[in-house]
Write an enzyme that holds these catalytic residues in place. Structure first.
Site, mmCIF file in Angstrom:
data_model
loop_
_atom_site.group_PDB
_atom_site.id
_atom_site.type_symbol
_atom_site.label_atom_id
_atom_site.label_comp_id
_atom_site.label_asym_id
_atom_site.label_seq_id
_atom_site.Cartn_x
_atom_site.Cartn_y
_atom_site.Cartn_z
ATOM 1 N N ARG A 59 0.685 -1.080 -0.070
ATOM 2 C CA ARG A 59 0.135 -0.027 -0.141
ATOM 3 C C ARG A 59 0.821 1.126 0.134
ATOM 4 O O ARG A 59 1.988 1.211 0.459
ATOM 5 C CB ARG A 59 -0.895 0.021 1.233
ATOM 6 C CG ARG A 59 -0.300 0.234 2.666
ATOM 7 C CD ARG A 59 -0.439 1.411 3.405
ATOM 8 N NE ARG A 59 0.409 1.712 4.302
ATOM 9 C CZ ARG A 59 1.375 2.145 4.529
ATOM 10 N NH1 ARG A 59 2.076 2.234 3.548
ATOM 11 N NH2 ARG A 59 2.208 2.362 5.889
ATOM 12 N N SER A 65 -2.855 10.381 5.862
ATOM 13 C CA SER A 65 -2.045 9.844 6.853
ATOM 14 C C SER A 65 -0.759 10.301 6.841
ATOM 15 O O SER A 65 -0.041 10.298 8.033
ATOM 16 C CB SER A 65 -2.002 8.277 6.625
ATOM 17 O OG SER A 65 -3.224 7.686 6.532
ATOM 18 N N LYS A 69 1.104 12.028 10.101
ATOM 19 C CA LYS A 69 2.147 11.632 10.951
ATOM 20 C C LYS A 69 3.154 12.850 10.980
ATOM 21 O O LYS A 69 3.774 12.806 11.918
ATOM 22 C CB LYS A 69 2.714 10.483 9.864
ATOM 23 C CG LYS A 69 3.885 9.621 10.680
ATOM 24 C CD LYS A 69 3.975 8.205 9.985
ATOM 25 C CE LYS A 69 5.059 7.458 11.029
ATOM 26 N NZ LYS A 69 5.174 6.020 10.377
ATOM 27 N N ARG A 93 3.527 -5.830 3.023
ATOM 28 C CA ARG A 93 3.414 -6.798 4.109
ATOM 29 C C ARG A 93 3.201 -8.187 3.663
ATOM 30 O O ARG A 93 2.458 -8.514 2.615
ATOM 31 C CB ARG A 93 2.325 -6.419 4.944
ATOM 32 C CG ARG A 93 2.121 -7.489 6.164
ATOM 33 C CD ARG A 93 0.885 -6.925 6.944
ATOM 34 N NE ARG A 93 0.947 -5.623 7.578
ATOM 35 C CZ ARG A 93 0.042 -4.646 7.975
ATOM 36 N NH1 ARG A 93 -1.283 -5.090 7.498
ATOM 37 N NH2 ARG A 93 0.371 -3.479 8.301
ATOM 38 N N LYS A 128 6.406 -6.532 21.210
ATOM 39 C CA LYS A 128 6.416 -5.429 21.939
ATOM 40 C C LYS A 128 5.392 -5.587 23.023
ATOM 41 O O LYS A 128 4.891 -6.546 23.231
ATOM 42 C CB LYS A 128 5.415 -4.473 20.908
ATOM 43 C CG LYS A 128 6.180 -3.669 19.746
ATOM 44 C CD LYS A 128 5.543 -2.864 18.892
ATOM 45 C CE LYS A 128 5.192 -1.540 19.261
ATOM 46 N NZ LYS A 128 4.912 -0.482 18.302
ATOM 47 N N GLU A 129 5.458 -4.660 23.949
ATOM 48 C CA GLU A 129 4.548 -4.767 25.182
ATOM 49 C C GLU A 129 3.414 -5.278 25.203
ATOM 50 O O GLU A 129 2.792 -6.172 25.928
ATOM 51 C CB GLU A 129 4.892 -3.278 25.988
ATOM 52 C CG GLU A 129 4.444 -3.274 27.636
ATOM 53 C CD GLU A 129 5.029 -4.724 28.317
ATOM 54 O OE1 GLU A 129 6.194 -5.035 28.124
ATOM 55 O OE2 GLU A 129 4.093 -5.153 29.126
ATOM 56 N N GLU A 155 9.197 0.397 3.567
ATOM 57 C CA GLU A 155 8.933 -0.550 4.845
ATOM 58 C C GLU A 155 8.407 -2.056 4.404
ATOM 59 O O GLU A 155 7.373 -1.989 4.018
ATOM 60 C CB GLU A 155 7.956 0.107 5.800
ATOM 61 C CG GLU A 155 7.807 -0.626 7.159
ATOM 62 C CD GLU A 155 6.945 -0.370 8.048
ATOM 63 O OE1 GLU A 155 7.345 0.348 9.162
ATOM 64 O OE2 GLU A 155 5.786 -0.371 7.861
HETATM 65 P P1 0O2 Z 1 -0.013 1.821 9.590
HETATM 66 O O1 0O2 Z 1 -1.418 2.397 9.480
HETATM 67 O O2 0O2 Z 1 -0.291 0.661 9.473
HETATM 68 O O3 0O2 Z 1 0.980 2.413 8.612
HETATM 69 P P2 0O2 Z 1 7.063 5.192 12.959
HETATM 70 O O4 0O2 Z 1 6.027 5.587 13.617
HETATM 71 O O5 0O2 Z 1 6.813 4.144 11.879
HETATM 72 O O6 0O2 Z 1 8.370 6.167 12.544
HETATM 73 P P3 0O2 Z 1 7.681 3.307 14.829
HETATM 74 O O7 0O2 Z 1 6.080 3.263 15.315
HETATM 75 O O8 0O2 Z 1 8.642 2.920 15.823
HETATM 76 O O9 0O2 Z 1 8.285 4.409 14.031
HETATM 77 O O10 0O2 Z 1 7.716 2.137 13.865
HETATM 78 P P4 0O2 Z 1 7.276 0.500 14.056
HETATM 79 O O11 0O2 Z 1 7.197 0.046 15.443
HETATM 80 O O12 0O2 Z 1 8.211 0.152 12.895
HETATM 81 O O13 0O2 Z 1 5.725 0.344 13.424
HETATM 82 C C1 0O2 Z 1 5.381 0.759 12.105
HETATM 83 C C2 0O2 Z 1 4.385 -0.087 11.730
HETATM 84 O O14 0O2 Z 1 4.412 -1.390 12.215
HETATM 85 C C3 0O2 Z 1 2.878 0.652 12.225
HETATM 86 O O15 0O2 Z 1 2.659 1.650 11.384
HETATM 87 C C4 0O2 Z 1 2.053 -0.578 11.875
HETATM 88 O O16 0O2 Z 1 1.378 -0.918 10.712
HETATM 89 C C5 0O2 Z 1 2.785 -1.561 12.544
HETATM 90 N N1 0O2 Z 1 2.762 -1.752 14.086
HETATM 91 C C6 0O2 Z 1 3.678 -1.420 14.895
HETATM 92 N N2 0O2 Z 1 3.233 -1.716 16.285
HETATM 93 C C7 0O2 Z 1 1.927 -2.221 16.221
HETATM 94 C C8 0O2 Z 1 1.076 -2.819 17.304
HETATM 95 O O17 0O2 Z 1 1.519 -2.914 18.441
HETATM 96 N N3 0O2 Z 1 -0.174 -3.104 16.888
HETATM 97 C C9 0O2 Z 1 -0.319 -3.217 15.154
HETATM 98 N N4 0O2 Z 1 -1.612 -3.866 14.898
HETATM 99 N N5 0O2 Z 1 0.514 -2.837 14.234
HETATM 100 C C10 0O2 Z 1 1.624 -2.234 14.788
HETATM 101 P P5 0O2 Z 1 1.671 2.762 11.425
HETATM 102 O O18 0O2 Z 1 2.366 4.133 10.917
HETATM 103 O O19 0O2 Z 1 1.472 2.897 13.033
HETATM 104 O O20 0O2 Z 1 0.268 2.368 11.028
#
Ligand code: 0O2
Length: 251
Positions: A59, A65, A69, A93, A128-129, A155
């Protein structure tokens, strides 16, 4: 007044074209990585005789979005800053069958010459926690356009079906429920994440056990086959167990 408005409109038109060019870069990057994944999938099928990739979803982050961000992180709102700081505008993904496949696919991708690995976050070894598990790669790949070469961040999230199931339910819960999620639900989610890990490990061990059984059966089959002049002959088991060389009598 009308002239100003026309100028303004023209300015917005050219800005829109710039944004389109900017977003197209991510589309091309996704095309590149999707092709890479497709090749790996086919190669893996040939080497291991099964398909490790259940599905692939890609995507492009919507402008809305991206804006959200940028505001959340407090960055300046400019294309060069967005390009450098928001590294998940192009997202892929990959859902795999087994945990070992995740690392194998990840290594195969990381070894490619045009892939620059920027960051690896292993939420499988260190979940993660809340229980979230997945392997995240931030890579940079070159894309070649008519007038320029660009290096674009992508990513890649790689996870098993069970991890994906968990993450999509957790995402839905947080997305649809605007209030604080009750502690009981958080605890249940964590428990479900542990169950998902147990399931993943069990499925992988069944898969490996079955692989060994298939391998021994194949070795047995190969042993009972004679190839003479490109013709295959079945060698009855009695030939292999009987004392046809008469060695036993000598002793
Ligand atoms: P979306 O809508 O999926 O794109 P960043 O904010 O990316 O600069 P961060 O948060 O440290 O830094 O990055 P991380 O931990 O690599 O997480 C990036 C993405 O991983 C998220 O994108 C989610 O898609 C997924 N993700 C991370 N943590 C979780 C979680 O606890 N639950 C779920 N369901 N998905 C998670 P976005 O941008 O948050 O959302």
């Amino acid at each position: 007044m009308e002239l100003v408005e026309t100028n303004n409109l023209n300015g917005m038109e050219s800005l829109k074209r710039e944004i389109l060019r900017f977003m197209m870069g991510y589309k091309f990057a996704l095309d590149e990585v999707n092709t890479k994944i497709d090749i790996l999938k086919q190669e893996f099928q040939l080497i291991h005789d099964y398909n490790p990739i259940e599905h692939v979803k890609s995507r492009i982050k919507s402008p809305k979005s991206i804006l959200r961000k940028v505001q959340k992180k407090g960055y300046d709102f400019s294309l060069p800053i967005i390009k450098e700081k928001i590294r998940d505008i192009a997202g892929i993904r990959i859902t795999c069958s087994f945990i070992s496949d995740i690392y194998e696919i990840s290594n195969m991708l990381q070894k490619q010459r045009d892939v620059e690995v920027i960051e690896v976050k292993d939420y499988i070894k260190n979940s993660k926690e809340n229980g979230y598990q997945s392997l995240h790669l931030i890579i940079k790949i070159p894309i070649f356009m008519s007038d320029r070469e660009e290096h674009v961040y992508v990513e890649i999230q790689i996870r098993t079906i069970a991890m994906d199931f968990w993450a999509s339910l957790e995402h839905k819960i947080y997305y649809k429920y605007n209030k604080e999620v009750p502690q009981k639900i958080k605890d249940d989610l964590k428990e479900a994440a542990i169950s998902a890990t147990i399931l993943d490990k069990k499925m992988e061990s069944i898969h490996k056990e079955m692989d060994q059984i298939k391998q021994s059966a194949k070795e047995e089959e190969d042993l009972q086959e004679l190839l003479i002049n490109n013709e295959r002959f079945h060698l009855p088991y009695d030939f292999l167990t009987a004392d046809i060389m008469g060695k036993r009598k000598d002793n």
